[in-house]
Each structure stands twice: as structure tokens, then as C-alpha cells.
Design an enzyme around this catalytic site. Structure first.
Site, short mmCIF file in Angstrom:
data_model
loop_
_atom_site.label_atom_id
_atom_site.label_comp_id
_atom_site.label_asym_id
_atom_site.label_seq_id
_atom_site.Cartn_x
_atom_site.Cartn_y
_atom_site.Cartn_z
N CYS A 12 8.78 -3.78 44.13
CA CYS A 12 8.72 -3.68 45.60
C CYS A 12 7.86 -4.84 46.09
O CYS A 12 7.68 -5.84 45.38
CB CYS A 12 8.19 -2.32 46.04
N ASN A 15 3.63 -3.33 45.14
CA ASN A 15 3.41 -2.60 43.88
C ASN A 15 2.33 -1.52 44.03
O ASN A 15 1.63 -1.20 43.07
CB ASN A 15 3.08 -3.55 42.72
N CYS A 17 3.10 1.27 46.61
CA CYS A 17 3.73 2.45 47.22
C CYS A 17 5.01 2.86 46.48
O CYS A 17 5.03 3.89 45.80
CB CYS A 17 4.06 2.19 48.69
N ARG A 18 6.08 2.06 46.61
CA ARG A 18 7.39 2.49 46.10
C ARG A 18 7.57 2.29 44.60
O ARG A 18 8.00 3.22 43.90
CB ARG A 18 8.51 1.74 46.85
N SER A 19 7.29 1.07 44.10
CA SER A 19 7.63 0.83 42.69
C SER A 19 6.79 1.66 41.71
O SER A 19 7.32 2.05 40.66
CB SER A 19 7.62 -0.67 42.34
N ASP A 127 10.36 1.14 53.14
CA ASP A 127 8.94 0.89 52.90
C ASP A 127 8.10 1.93 53.66
O ASP A 127 8.13 1.98 54.89
CB ASP A 127 8.61 -0.52 53.39
P1 4NP Z 1 5.23 -1.31 48.62
O1 4NP Z 1 4.59 -1.07 50.08
O2 4NP Z 1 5.95 -2.65 48.68
O3 4NP Z 1 6.18 -0.17 48.47
O4 4NP Z 1 4.08 -1.29 47.64
C1 4NP Z 1 3.80 -2.01 50.71
C2 4NP Z 1 2.48 -2.16 50.34
C3 4NP Z 1 1.68 -3.06 50.99
C4 4NP Z 1 2.20 -3.81 52.04
C5 4NP Z 1 3.52 -3.67 52.41
C6 4NP Z 1 4.33 -2.76 51.74
N1 4NP Z 1 1.35 -4.73 52.73
O5 4NP Z 1 1.81 -5.31 53.72
O6 4NP Z 1 0.18 -4.92 52.34
#
Ligand code: 4NP
Length: 157
Positions: A12, A15, A17-19, A127
């Protein structure tokens, strides 16, 4: 799916939240099916490198009986494209970034995670970072659906 022992990297943006949830769900389902698969996750961005998963991801996983609090975010590397047979993106932006990063001789199969779920081909896992706990629960449901479908594919290959 492949002659080599499969290895799957979930990707993602951050790294956190989703992955990590996709990784945890697939670990559960692969263990349950007795599959030997190397599993990891990474982000295309470097903002959260070294950080544990978002507390909302930790909570959702804990509710499902799995502890992911020890995981540490890392960024995708060029070596990953030779180390993993499958690199699975959460959304189209992650997918485009992966194609850009991939060395020309990478043998890895790069796809959207939900391409493996019948009826959801081409869809993204949304997201949840700026969302609510409910959005994280939806992410977990998507991760489980994908994990079940992937295990089905790896079991028959
Ligand atoms: P992820 O979610 O890609 O599922 O881990 C996010 C985590 C952090 C951010 C965006 C999405 N950020 O903008 O910091």
C-alpha cells in the site's frame, strides 16, 4: 500459479493501514490451509518507515485474534521484485508506482490484490487512513476475502 514456491508481498502507500492487514489475513488463511508461503508487506512511500501499524489496524486485527503490533513499516525495494513471486497492490496508485519501480527483468507478477477476488477484478481497497474505525473494519473484510481467494488459487496450483 507458479512453479517456484510462492511468496507474496502486499503493498500500500504507508505500510501502516491496509497492507499489514492484508499480510495478517493471508497469514491466517495460508496457515489454516497448511500452505508454505513467504509473506510480507511494504509501502511505496517512506513516511512511516520503522513505525508500527496504525492503532486502528492493530485493533481490527486484535478483534480477529491476531497481533500485528510488532510489525514495522518498510518501503518497497528493487530487490523485492526478485524476492517475491507475487506483488499485490491495494489500489491503482500503488499499482502504477510498482510498475514504475519494477526492474525490467523482474519476474514478479504484479497485480491489484482484488484482481484475485471473483467479481472484484480491477477494484481498489480504499485507503482508510483519513477514515473511521468502521473503514478499517471494511478493510479487514476486504483483506479476508482476498486471503480466502488467494489461498484457493495457491492450493490448486
Ligand atoms: P496505507 O494508509 O497506505 O494503507 O498504509 C496510509 C497511511 C499513511 C498515509 C496515507 C495512507 N499518509 O499519508 O501518511
Amino acid at each position: 500459479m507458479s512453479d517456484a514456491r510462492p511468496s507474496v508481498l502486499f503493498v500500500c502507500l504507508g505500510n501502516i493501514c491496509r497492507s499489514p492487514l492484508a499480510e495478517a489475513a493471508f497469514r491466517i488463511e495460508a496457515d489454516r490451509a497448511g500452505l508454505q508461503i513467504d509473506i510480507d508487506s511494504a509501502g511505496t512511500g517512506d513516511w512511516h518507515v520503522g513505525s508500527p501499524p496504525d492503532p486502528r489496524s492493530v485493533a481490527v486485527a486484535r478483534e480477529a485474534g491476531v497481533d500485528i503490533a510488532h510489525l514495522k513499516a518498510r518501503q518497497v525495494t528493487r530487490e523485492d521484485f526478485h524476492r517475491f513471486t507475487h506483488i499485490l497492490a491495494m489500489d491503482h496508485s500503488n499499482l502504477a508506482d510498482l510498475h514504475e519501480l519494477a526492474p525490467h527483468d523482474s519476474p514478479a507478477q504484479i497485480a491489484l490484490l482484488l484482481d484475485h477476488v471473483p467479481g472484484r477484478e480491477g477494484a481498489s481497497i480504499a485507503d482508510p487512513y483519513y477514515g473511521s474505525q468502521e473503514n478499517f473494519e471494511e478493510t479487514w473484510q476486504d483483506a479476508i476475502a482476498a486471503a480466502e481467494a488467494l489461498v484457493g488459487k495457491f492450493s490448486t496450483s
